[in-house]
Write a protein that holds these residues in place. Sequence first.
Motif, PDB file in Angstrom:
ATOM      1  N   VAL A   1       0.839  -1.210   0.000  1.00 26.16           N
ATOM      2  CA  VAL A   1       0.000   0.000   0.000  1.00 26.16           C
ATOM      3  C   VAL A   1       0.872   1.258   0.000  1.00 26.16           C
ATOM      4  O   VAL A   1       0.614   2.216  -0.750  1.00 26.16           O
ATOM      5  CB  VAL A   1      -0.950  -0.008   1.219  1.00 26.16           C
ATOM      6  CG1 VAL A   1      -1.672   1.338   1.338  1.00 26.16           C
ATOM      7  CG2 VAL A   1      -1.971  -1.128   1.093  1.00 26.16           C
ATOM      8  N   PHE A   2       1.910   1.253   0.846  1.00 21.87           N
ATOM      9  CA  PHE A   2       2.794   2.418   0.920  1.00 21.87           C
ATOM     10  C   PHE A   2       3.473   2.680  -0.424  1.00 21.87           C
ATOM     11  O   PHE A   2       3.510   3.826  -0.903  1.00 21.87           O
ATOM     12  CB  PHE A   2       3.847   2.207   2.002  1.00 21.87           C
ATOM     13  CG  PHE A   2       4.903   3.280   2.032  1.00 21.87           C
ATOM     14  CD1 PHE A   2       4.640   4.515   2.606  1.00 21.87           C
ATOM     15  CD2 PHE A   2       6.157   3.053   1.469  1.00 21.87           C
ATOM     16  CE1 PHE A   2       5.611   5.514   2.621  1.00 21.87           C
ATOM     17  CE2 PHE A   2       7.128   4.045   1.472  1.00 21.87           C
ATOM     18  CZ  PHE A   2       6.851   5.272   2.054  1.00 21.87           C
ATOM     19  N   HIS A   3       4.018   1.628  -1.060  1.00 21.00           N
ATOM     20  CA  HIS A   3       4.698   1.782  -2.346  1.00 21.00           C
ATOM     21  C   HIS A   3       3.725   2.256  -3.422  1.00 21.00           C
ATOM     22  O   HIS A   3       4.085   3.086  -4.274  1.00 21.00           O
ATOM     23  CB  HIS A   3       5.351   0.461  -2.753  1.00 21.00           C
ATOM     24  CG  HIS A   3       6.614   0.173  -2.013  1.00 21.00           C
ATOM     25  ND1 HIS A   3       7.814  -0.068  -2.657  1.00 21.00           N
ATOM     26  CD2 HIS A   3       6.891   0.103  -0.687  1.00 21.00           C
ATOM     27  CE1 HIS A   3       8.765  -0.279  -1.743  1.00 21.00           C
ATOM     28  NE2 HIS A   3       8.214  -0.196  -0.544  1.00 21.00           N
ATOM     29  N   THR A   4       2.504   1.719  -3.389  1.00 23.85           N
ATOM     30  CA  THR A   4       1.508   2.129  -4.377  1.00 23.85           C
ATOM     31  C   THR A   4       1.196   3.616  -4.262  1.00 23.85           C
ATOM     32  O   THR A   4       1.163   4.345  -5.261  1.00 23.85           O
ATOM     33  CB  THR A   4       0.222   1.303  -4.212  1.00 23.85           C
ATOM     34  OG1 THR A   4       0.519  -0.089  -4.356  1.00 23.85           O
ATOM     35  CG2 THR A   4      -0.814   1.712  -5.251  1.00 23.85           C
ATOM     36  N   PHE A   5       0.959   4.073  -3.031  1.00 22.51           N
ATOM     37  CA  PHE A   5       0.667   5.489  -2.813  1.00 22.51           C
ATOM     38  C   PHE A   5       1.847   6.362  -3.235  1.00 22.51           C
ATOM     39  O   PHE A   5       1.666   7.449  -3.797  1.00 22.51           O
ATOM     40  CB  PHE A   5       0.326   5.739  -1.344  1.00 22.51           C
ATOM     41  CG  PHE A   5      -1.124   5.567  -1.029  1.00 22.51           C
ATOM     42  CD1 PHE A   5      -2.045   6.550  -1.386  1.00 22.51           C
ATOM     43  CD2 PHE A   5      -1.583   4.426  -0.392  1.00 22.51           C
ATOM     44  CE1 PHE A   5      -3.405   6.396  -1.102  1.00 22.51           C
ATOM     45  CE2 PHE A   5      -2.934   4.258  -0.101  1.00 22.51           C
ATOM     46  CZ  PHE A   5      -3.852   5.250  -0.462  1.00 22.51           C
ATOM     47  N   PHE A   6       3.067   5.879  -2.980  1.00 18.73           N
ATOM     48  CA  PHE A   6       4.245   6.668  -3.330  1.00 18.73           C
ATOM     49  C   PHE A   6       4.328   6.864  -4.834  1.00 18.73           C
ATOM     50  O   PHE A   6       4.546   7.983  -5.329  1.00 18.73           O
ATOM     51  CB  PHE A   6       5.507   5.988  -2.813  1.00 18.73           C
ATOM     52  CG  PHE A   6       6.774   6.687  -3.239  1.00 18.73           C
ATOM     53  CD1 PHE A   6       7.203   7.831  -2.583  1.00 18.73           C
ATOM     54  CD2 PHE A   6       7.517   6.218  -4.316  1.00 18.73           C
ATOM     55  CE1 PHE A   6       8.358   8.484  -2.986  1.00 18.73           C
ATOM     56  CE2 PHE A   6       8.675   6.867  -4.725  1.00 18.73           C
ATOM     57  CZ  PHE A   6       9.091   8.003  -4.053  1.00 18.73           C
ATOM     58  N   TRP A   7       4.159   5.770  -5.602  1.00 20.76           N
ATOM     59  CA  TRP A   7       4.304   5.887  -7.054  1.00 20.76           C
ATOM     60  C   TRP A   7       3.138   6.624  -7.680  1.00 20.76           C
ATOM     61  O   TRP A   7       3.298   7.282  -8.731  1.00 20.76           O
ATOM     62  CB  TRP A   7       4.479   4.508  -7.683  1.00 20.76           C
ATOM     63  CG  TRP A   7       5.821   3.919  -7.365  1.00 20.76           C
ATOM     64  CD1 TRP A   7       6.094   2.816  -6.615  1.00 20.76           C
ATOM     65  CD2 TRP A   7       7.090   4.454  -7.769  1.00 20.76           C
ATOM     66  NE1 TRP A   7       7.436   2.612  -6.507  1.00 20.76           N
ATOM     67  CE2 TRP A   7       8.091   3.617  -7.219  1.00 20.76           C
ATOM     68  CE3 TRP A   7       7.481   5.553  -8.528  1.00 20.76           C
ATOM     69  CZ2 TRP A   7       9.443   3.833  -7.400  1.00 20.76           C
ATOM     70  CZ3 TRP A   7       8.836   5.781  -8.722  1.00 20.76           C
ATOM     71  CH2 TRP A   7       9.799   4.934  -8.166  1.00 20.76           C
TER      72      TRP A   7
END
Length: 350
Positions: free
Chosen positions: A15-21
Motif C-alpha cells: 500500500v505504501f509503495h503504491t501510494f508513493f508511485w
Amino acid sequence: MKNAHPFIKIILKTVFHTFFWVGVYFFYTYFLGYGSNNIEYVNEFSAFLMPTSIIVCYLFLYYLIPNYLQKKKYAYFILYSIYTFIIATCFLILSILYGFVLLENAENQSVIPLTKSLPFIVLGVYMVILFVIVMGLVVYNYLSQIKNEDLKNKFLKTQLQLKEQELKFLKMQIHPHFLFNSLNTIYGFAIAKADETPEMILKLSNLLDYILYQVEKPKVLLIEEVNHLEDYISLEKMRFHDTLKVNFSKDNLNDAIQIPPMLLIPFVENSFKHGVIIDGSIKVDIHLKTANNCLFFEIENSSKRKEEASTGIGLQNIKKRLEMLYPEKHQLEIIDKKDVFKVSLKIEFN
C-alpha cells in the motif's frame, strides 16, 4: 509494525509503495504539464516515464545499496551506479522520444502538449530517483541502528545472564563448605552429649533459613547479614570452646543499606580456618561500620605463617563476586604478615 504478522507487513508495504508511485505520477503530470492545456497528452506522456523510474529506484534500493554500499564495496557501487545511470538515461530518452512520436496529435497543432524540453524531462526523472535513493539511505541507516541496538541489548542480556549464573555457582560453592563445617561441629557436640547442642541446632536452623530463603535474593538488609554473621560466630565459638576469641564491633550501621547475601561470611570463615592458636587462643577482630554511603569491613586473625590470599574456595569466590557486583566501586586489601592476617574491604554505594 516490528512485531506485526509477515502478511500484514507485506500488505502495508505494498500500500505504501503504491501510494508513493501514484504521488510520483502526479508529480510528473504537474512538472510536465504546468502551463499546458493538453491535459490528456501530459497524463499519457507521464506514464511513459514511470517504468524507467520504478526499475532504477528499486535497482538501487534492493540491489546496489544493500549489496555494495552497505557492505562498504564503494568502488563497485560507484561503477555499477554509473552503468545504471548510463543505461537508464538511454532507456529514458527512448521512452521520451517514443512518447513524442506515439502521442503526437496532428489534428490539433495549436495546443502545446508539454512545457518542458528533453533535458528538463530527464532532470525531473532523476530528481525523483535521487529523492528515492536518499530516502532509502535514511531508512537503511535507521534500520541498521535499530539492528545494532537490538544486537547490543541481546549481548548485554546474555552477559547479565552469564554473570547471574556465575554468581549462583559461586553461592552454591559457599553453601556446602559452610554447612559442612557447621554440621561437623554439631556432630561432635552430639557425640559428647554437650548441653550446648540444642542451642547450636537452633543457630544452625536460623542459618539454614537465611541460606534457603534469603540467599537467592539479589540483596538483603545489612542488619540481616550481621545477624547471620553473629549466628555463625556463635556456632564457631561453641566448636572452639575457649580457644576462639572473637571481638565483633559494629559502628553506626545504616539500616537502609543493602548488600548481597553471604558477602562477608567467607572472610570470617577464612579467619577461623587459617587462624593459629597463639598463647592458647585464636584471636579474631572484626570491625564493621558505615559512613558517607560506604561500608567498611575489617577482619584480622592471628597467624604464624604466610597464607596465600587466594587459599580456599571462600576468598576466590568473594573476589569474583566483588568484581562482578561492584566493579570499580570496591577496594579489597589483603595483608599477610608474620603473625597477623588482615583483610580490609570498602564498598561504595550509589
